[in-house]
Write an enzyme that holds these catalytic residues in place. Structure first.
Site, PDB file in Angstrom:
ATOM      1  N   HIS A 189       0.845  -1.312   0.050  1.00 39.82           N
ATOM      2  CA  HIS A 189      -0.014  -0.189   0.051  1.00 39.82           C
ATOM      3  C   HIS A 189       1.020   1.360   0.042  1.00 39.82           C
ATOM      4  CE1 HIS A 189      -2.887  -2.940   1.035  1.00 39.82           C
ATOM      5  NE2 HIS A 189      -2.545  -3.224   2.171  1.00 39.82           N
ATOM      6  N   HIS A 239       5.415   6.732   6.853  1.00 37.44           N
ATOM      7  CA  HIS A 239       5.191   6.057   5.319  1.00 37.44           C
ATOM      8  C   HIS A 239       4.699   7.410   4.755  1.00 37.44           C
ATOM      9  CE1 HIS A 239       1.411   5.978   7.518  1.00 37.44           C
ATOM     10  NE2 HIS A 239       1.013   6.503   6.182  1.00 37.44           N
ATOM     11  N   HIS A 283       1.888   8.965   1.126  1.00 35.90           N
ATOM     12  CA  HIS A 283       1.014   8.533   0.334  1.00 35.90           C
ATOM     13  C   HIS A 283       1.264   9.785  -0.816  1.00 35.90           C
ATOM     14  CE1 HIS A 283      -1.681   6.779   3.216  1.00 35.90           C
ATOM     15  NE2 HIS A 283      -0.947   7.517   3.893  1.00 35.90           N
ATOM     16  N   GLU A 302      -3.245  13.481   1.300  1.00 36.13           N
ATOM     17  CA  GLU A 302      -4.640  12.801   1.829  1.00 36.13           C
ATOM     18  C   GLU A 302      -5.252  14.218   2.372  1.00 36.13           C
ATOM     19  OE1 GLU A 302      -3.760   9.138   4.063  1.00 36.13           O
ATOM     20  OE2 GLU A 302      -4.521   8.446   2.512  1.00 36.13           O
ATOM     21  N   HIS A 306       3.411  10.762   6.758  1.00 40.19           N
ATOM     22  CA  HIS A 306       2.741  10.338   8.323  1.00 40.19           C
ATOM     23  C   HIS A 306       3.506   9.665   9.088  1.00 40.19           C
ATOM     24  CE1 HIS A 306      -1.500  10.253   6.045  1.00 40.19           C
ATOM     25  NE2 HIS A 306      -1.170  11.558   6.303  1.00 40.19           N
TER      26      HIS A 306
HETATM   27  N1  LIG Z   1      -2.186   6.742   6.949  1.00 43.98           N
HETATM   28  S1  LIG Z   1      -2.308   6.685   8.541  1.00 43.98           S
HETATM   29  O1  LIG Z   1      -1.288   7.261   8.933  1.00 43.98           O
HETATM   30  O2  LIG Z   1      -3.663   7.000   8.921  1.00 43.98           O
HETATM   31  C1  LIG Z   1      -2.126   4.950   9.067  1.00 43.98           C
HETATM   32  C2  LIG Z   1      -1.312   4.484  10.013  1.00 43.98           C
HETATM   33  C3  LIG Z   1      -1.081   3.363  10.705  1.00 43.98           C
HETATM   34  F1  LIG Z   1      -0.141   2.969  11.313  1.00 43.98           F
HETATM   35  C4  LIG Z   1      -1.925   2.237  10.140  1.00 43.98           C
HETATM   36  C5  LIG Z   1      -2.829   2.651   9.048  1.00 43.98           C
HETATM   37  C6  LIG Z   1      -2.937   3.946   8.498  1.00 43.98           C
HETATM   38  F2  LIG Z   1      -3.883   4.232   7.797  1.00 43.98           F
HETATM   39 ZN   LIG Z   2      -0.867   7.565   6.201  1.00 44.78          ZN
END
Ligand SMILES: NS(=O)(=O)c1cc(F)ccc1F
Ligand SMILES: [Zn+2]
Length: 262
Positions: free
Chosen positions: A65, A95, A97, A107, A120
């Site tokens: 993902h 990570h 996006h 996002e 994030h």
């Molecule tokens: N994109 S997110 O930061 O909301 C996120 C963090 C995670 F650890 C797990 C799923 C997620 F979607």
């Molecule tokens: Zn995220």
């Protein structure tokens, strides 16, 4: 969608997630469109404090993902505190996006405008919870620091990440990634908006205190392009689906208040 197979395509993408994850239609979902003029400036919101100096990165991985860098979180060596947080939250992973070539991929949006990408940094409340998993499924168990990426000049430190992306091209690949401190990615000002929301991917748990930094980090189109060399699919699969547009669009605010640090 079979089982927990979710993605960002036409049939398994964000508009279909509520089939297997009904909380997708909940009342504190993320991301959202941020309207700065409607955000409430809260003078009691102190600065965000990051103590990453002894952080320990472990590896970089393609989870099908996104690309994720994981951290050692067995003690309070790398924490975020202050701002809207009552406790220190431990850094677990970060990570990104991103969009397709020339398209936007953040996002969160600001007055309907999206950025090229969004970083994030995911933290969990180890004071109240024993494990990340427990925190991730409980209200306010997580604090996610969101940083927008805007295209412009090359980012002097992002190459540490983009130079490693070829080693995690396929879903399920993991490579050692030690000694990386994400503090080098942050913009100079950490003024932020904050609101109560959710994970932006399934299982979409409504467990996140969101802290979205106002100032974007600037990266080059070339650096961003390297994220698009990743693929959603595993090496053994015959199709090679380029990893891009792995973002959920903004969700309804449903009466929530967004606060501004200043
Ligand atoms: N994109 S997110 O930061 O909301 C996120 C963090 C995670 F650890 C797990 C799923 C997620 F979607
Ligand atoms: Zn995220």
């Amino acid at each position: 969608m079979t089982g927990n197979q979710w993605g960002y395509g036409k049939d398994d993408g964000p508009s279909a997630w509520n089939t297997n994850y009904p909380v997708a239609d909940g009342d504190r979902q993320s991301p959202i469109d941020i309207l700065p003029h409607q955000a409430r400036h809260d003078p009691n919101l102190g600065p965000i404090v990051l103590n990453y100096d002894r952080c320990t990165s472990i590896n970089i991985a393609n989870n099908g993902h996104s690309v994720v860098v994981e951290f050692e979180d067995s003690d309070d060596r790398s924490v975020i505190q202050g701002g809207p947080l009552d406790n220190p939250y431990r850094l677990k992973q970060f990570h990104f996006h991103w969009g397709g070539k020339g398209c936007h991929g953040s996002e969160h949006t600001v007055e309907g405008n999206s950025y090229a990408s969004e970083l994030h940094l995911v933290h969990w409340n180890a004071v109240k919870f024993k494990t990340f998993g427990e925190a991730a499924s409980t209200s306010d168990g997580l604090a996610v620091l969101g940083i927008f990426l805007e295209t412009g000049d090359e980012h002097r430190w992002l190459h540490m990440i983009t130079d490693a992306l070829y080693t995690v091209k396929f879903k399920g690949s993991v490579t050692d990634f030690k000694g990386f401190n994400p503090k080098c990615l942050l913009p100079s000002s950490l003024h932020y908006w904050t609101y109560l929301g959710s994970l932006t991917t399934p299982p979409l748990h409504e467990s996140v205190i969101w802290i979205v930094v106002k100032e974007p980090m600037i990266v080059s189109e070339k650096q961003l392009g390297k994220f698009r060399t990743l693929v959603f699919t595993g090496e053994e699969e015959d199709e090679r689906t380029r990893m891009e547009n792995n973002f959920r669009p903004p969700q309804l605010l449903k009466g929530r208040t967004v606060r501004s640090s200043n």
